[in-house]
Design an enzyme around this catalytic site. Structure first.
Site, PDB file in Angstrom:
ATOM      1  N   ASP A   1      -9.285  -2.872   4.309  1.00 49.37           N
ATOM      2  CA  ASP A   1      -8.402  -1.911   3.652  1.00 49.37           C
ATOM      3  C   ASP A   1      -9.245  -1.224   2.579  1.00 49.37           C
ATOM      4  O   ASP A   1      -9.564  -1.811   1.550  1.00 49.37           O
ATOM      5  CB  ASP A   1      -7.206  -2.663   3.043  1.00 49.37           C
ATOM      6  CG  ASP A   1      -6.216  -1.740   2.332  1.00 49.37           C
ATOM      7  OD1 ASP A   1      -6.610  -0.625   1.947  1.00 49.37           O
ATOM      8  OD2 ASP A   1      -5.055  -2.152   2.139  1.00 49.37           O
TER       9      ASP A   1
ATOM     10  N   ARG B   1       3.994  12.491  20.245  1.00 49.81           N
ATOM     11  CA  ARG B   1       3.763  11.082  19.884  1.00 49.81           C
ATOM     12  C   ARG B   1       2.384  10.644  20.361  1.00 49.81           C
ATOM     13  O   ARG B   1       1.680   9.896  19.706  1.00 49.81           O
ATOM     14  CB  ARG B   1       4.857  10.158  20.424  1.00 49.81           C
ATOM     15  CG  ARG B   1       4.545   8.675  20.175  1.00 49.81           C
ATOM     16  CD  ARG B   1       5.753   7.738  20.146  1.00 49.81           C
ATOM     17  NE  ARG B   1       6.804   8.072  21.069  1.00 49.81           N
ATOM     18  CZ  ARG B   1       6.754   7.927  22.403  1.00 49.81           C
ATOM     19  NH1 ARG B   1       5.687   7.395  22.969  1.00 49.81           N
ATOM     20  NH2 ARG B   1       7.763   8.289  23.161  1.00 49.81           N
TER      21      ARG B   1
ATOM     22  N   LYS C   1      -2.684   7.481  -0.954  1.00 53.07           N
ATOM     23  CA  LYS C   1      -3.408   7.336  -2.223  1.00 53.07           C
ATOM     24  C   LYS C   1      -4.524   8.378  -2.313  1.00 53.07           C
ATOM     25  O   LYS C   1      -4.249   9.553  -2.342  1.00 53.07           O
ATOM     26  CB  LYS C   1      -3.918   5.895  -2.336  1.00 53.07           C
ATOM     27  CG  LYS C   1      -2.895   4.818  -1.932  1.00 53.07           C
ATOM     28  CD  LYS C   1      -1.673   4.771  -2.816  1.00 53.07           C
ATOM     29  CE  LYS C   1      -0.546   3.935  -2.230  1.00 53.07           C
ATOM     30  NZ  LYS C   1      -0.872   2.591  -1.836  1.00 53.07           N
TER      31      LYS C   1
ATOM     32  N   TYR D   1      -2.804  -6.233  -1.397  1.00 50.79           N
ATOM     33  CA  TYR D   1      -1.657  -5.363  -1.614  1.00 50.79           C
ATOM     34  C   TYR D   1      -0.376  -6.126  -1.274  1.00 50.79           C
ATOM     35  O   TYR D   1      -0.280  -6.755  -0.205  1.00 50.79           O
ATOM     36  CB  TYR D   1      -1.810  -4.121  -0.733  1.00 50.79           C
ATOM     37  CG  TYR D   1      -0.654  -3.169  -0.857  1.00 50.79           C
ATOM     38  CD1 TYR D   1      -0.442  -2.466  -2.033  1.00 50.79           C
ATOM     39  CD2 TYR D   1       0.240  -2.980   0.189  1.00 50.79           C
ATOM     40  CE1 TYR D   1       0.618  -1.593  -2.154  1.00 50.79           C
ATOM     41  CE2 TYR D   1       1.306  -2.110   0.074  1.00 50.79           C
ATOM     42  CZ  TYR D   1       1.497  -1.425  -1.105  1.00 50.79           C
ATOM     43  OH  TYR D   1       2.561  -0.572  -1.222  1.00 50.79           O
TER      44      TYR D   1
HETATM   45  C1  PLP Z   1      -0.314   1.580  -0.963  1.00 50.49           C
HETATM   46  C2  PLP Z   1      -1.200   0.610  -0.295  1.00 50.49           C
HETATM   47  C3  PLP Z   1      -0.926   0.151   1.006  1.00 50.49           C
HETATM   48  C4  PLP Z   1       0.308   0.556   1.759  1.00 50.49           C
HETATM   49  O1  PLP Z   1       0.319   1.902   2.073  1.00 50.49           O
HETATM   50  P1  PLP Z   1       1.657   2.808   2.220  1.00 50.49           P
HETATM   51  O2  PLP Z   1       1.105   4.149   2.480  1.00 50.49           O
HETATM   52  O3  PLP Z   1       2.417   2.685   0.946  1.00 50.49           O
HETATM   53  O4  PLP Z   1       2.427   2.230   3.361  1.00 50.49           O
HETATM   54  C5  PLP Z   1      -1.829  -0.726   1.571  1.00 50.49           C
HETATM   55  N1  PLP Z   1      -2.925  -1.139   0.915  1.00 50.49           N
HETATM   56  C6  PLP Z   1      -3.207  -0.730  -0.325  1.00 50.49           C
HETATM   57  C7  PLP Z   1      -4.425  -1.233  -1.002  1.00 50.49           C
HETATM   58  C8  PLP Z   1      -2.363   0.147  -0.981  1.00 50.49           C
HETATM   59  O5  PLP Z   1      -2.640   0.535  -2.227  1.00 50.49           O
END
Ligand code: PLP
Length: 380
Positions: free
Chosen positions: A170, A46, A195, A98
């Site tokens: 982000d 962890r 992604k 998001y």
């Molecule tokens: C998918 C996504 C998230 C969340 O991520 P997860 O891996 O699904 O928890 C946050 N911000 C953006 C822009 C995303 O496309």
């Protein structure tokens, strides 16, 4: 090192015991100690695991930060950032964000007395008047999801310079191939590694990259204390994905631009949202801030009808109708019914997420096959 080299070598050293060229998957929860408290640097997975460590070093390298951290999901990474804050603190966030981030902010963290203000960052000078002495975090997403609005990261970080306010970005939609927020003054970069970083739609993962070691240590403490780490096998998958990030992102961007141009000239299409188009209201900012325009393209129908969007989506064959984005395969999504369904209808209307809006995650297939697939779906 240049980006194309960093994705292959950043944090990824030959394993010392055997010379293994690839970072091994260390499937272990704990590590043997020579004497109580005398260990190799690893005690319990962890806190740190060598496979995750390699990924975290790679993340820091490709985002030009001091410290990378890998989480069990993108949302676990965001959760970690918010835990830097104290009750009463205020967050100013982009409004077109998001859906899951919005849900976490409003439905989980408001009850711990964090206050969120959602605003359009089109005009950064308007943000200044919203800053109070309680403002501790600015949360940005650029390009935004799904309307591909851009935020001038540098203008925001300059606005808060000298103030005790963190700027977090982000960077999921752009990926570090296209933009590096830390170079523009941001303190924290966040990714849904699910992604583009992973890139193969086979893992859920998240990432944070801190600008400096001190902030990195604070975030690591929260990660360690809360436990939202990424497992070794998933760390390996993301690490493997990153190796082809530069190649993939270039193809995503080339295909994205071709498809955006095709849509812009299609008689059934009303608006196309893509920063690489001259018609994008912030195209100049895109040229300054982004190296390429990426693979995300959204559009609306001239008819304005939800039914047209739905029947179009049902007919696609090469594009898969699915949530998520950033994988090698092309996906199509109806934000109002799928990814953004958790945002109340009136809020969606306010933001411009209409019922005839379609979002495409353009993959790395042959562009002619993708365009032919879209053409067929428009025709029928
Ligand atoms: C998918 C996504 C998230 C969340 O991520 P997860 O891996 O699904 O928890 C946050 N911000 C953006 C822009 C995303 O496309």
């Amino acid at each position: 090192m240049n980006f194309n080299t960093k994705v292959i070598h950043g944090g990824q050293h030959h394993e010392s015991a055997t010379g293994s060229v690839n970072v091994p998957v260390f499937l272990t929860s704990t590590f043997a100690q020579k004497s109580p408290g005398i260990h190799s640097g690893y005690e319990y997975s962890r806190a740190a695991n060598p496979t995750r460590q390699a990924l975290e070093d790679s993340l820091a390298s490709i985002e030009n930060g001091a410290r990378g951290l890998a989480f069990g999901s993108g949302l676990a990474a965001i959760d970690c950032v918010l835990k830097l804050l104290n009750p009463g603190d205020e967050v100013i966030s982009v409004d077109d964000l998001y859906g899951g981030s919005y849900r976490m902010f409003v439905r989980l963290f408001e009850k711990y007395q964090l206050k969120f203000t959602f605003v359009n960052f089109d005009d950064v000078s308007k943000i200044e008047s919203l800053i109070t002495d309680k403002t501790k975090l600015i949360w940005l997403e650029t390009p935004t999801n799904p309307l591909m609005k851009l935020v001038d990261i540098k203008a925001v970080t300059e606005l808060v310079k000298g103030k005790d306010i963190l700027v977090a970005v982000d960077n999921t939609f752009a990926s570090p191939y296209i933009q590096n927020p830390i170079d523009l003054g941001a303190d924290i970069v966040m990714h849904s590694a699910t992604k583009y970083l992973g890139g193969h739609s086979d893992v859920i993962a998240g990432a944070l990259i801190a600008k400096d070691a001190e902030l990195g240590e604070k975030l690591h403490f929260i990660q360690f204390a809360s436990g939202g780490i990424l497992g070794p096998h998933d760390s390996y998958l993301v690490l493997r994905g990153i190796k082809t990030l530069a190649l993939r992102m270039q193809r995503h961007s080339d295909n994205g631009l071709e498809i955006a141009k095709y849509l812009e000239n299609h008689p059934a299409v009303d608006q196309v949202f893509y920063p690489g188009l001259k018609s994008h209201p912030q195209h100049d900012l895109a040229l300054r801030q982004m190296r390429e325009s990426g693979g995300m393209v959204s559009f609306t129908f001239k008819s304005g009808k939800k039914e047209d969007a739905i029947s179009f989506l049902e007919k696609l064959k090469v594009f898969t109708l699915a949530e998520s984005l950033g994988g090698v395969e092309s996906l199509a999504n109806h934000p109002a019914l799928m990814t953004h369904a958790s945002i109340p209808a009136e809020k969606r209307a306010e933001l411009g997420i209409t019922d005839d809006l379609v979002r495409l995650s353009v993959g790395i297939e042959d562009k002619d096959d993708l365009i032919a697939d879209l053409e067929k779906a428009f025709k029928s």
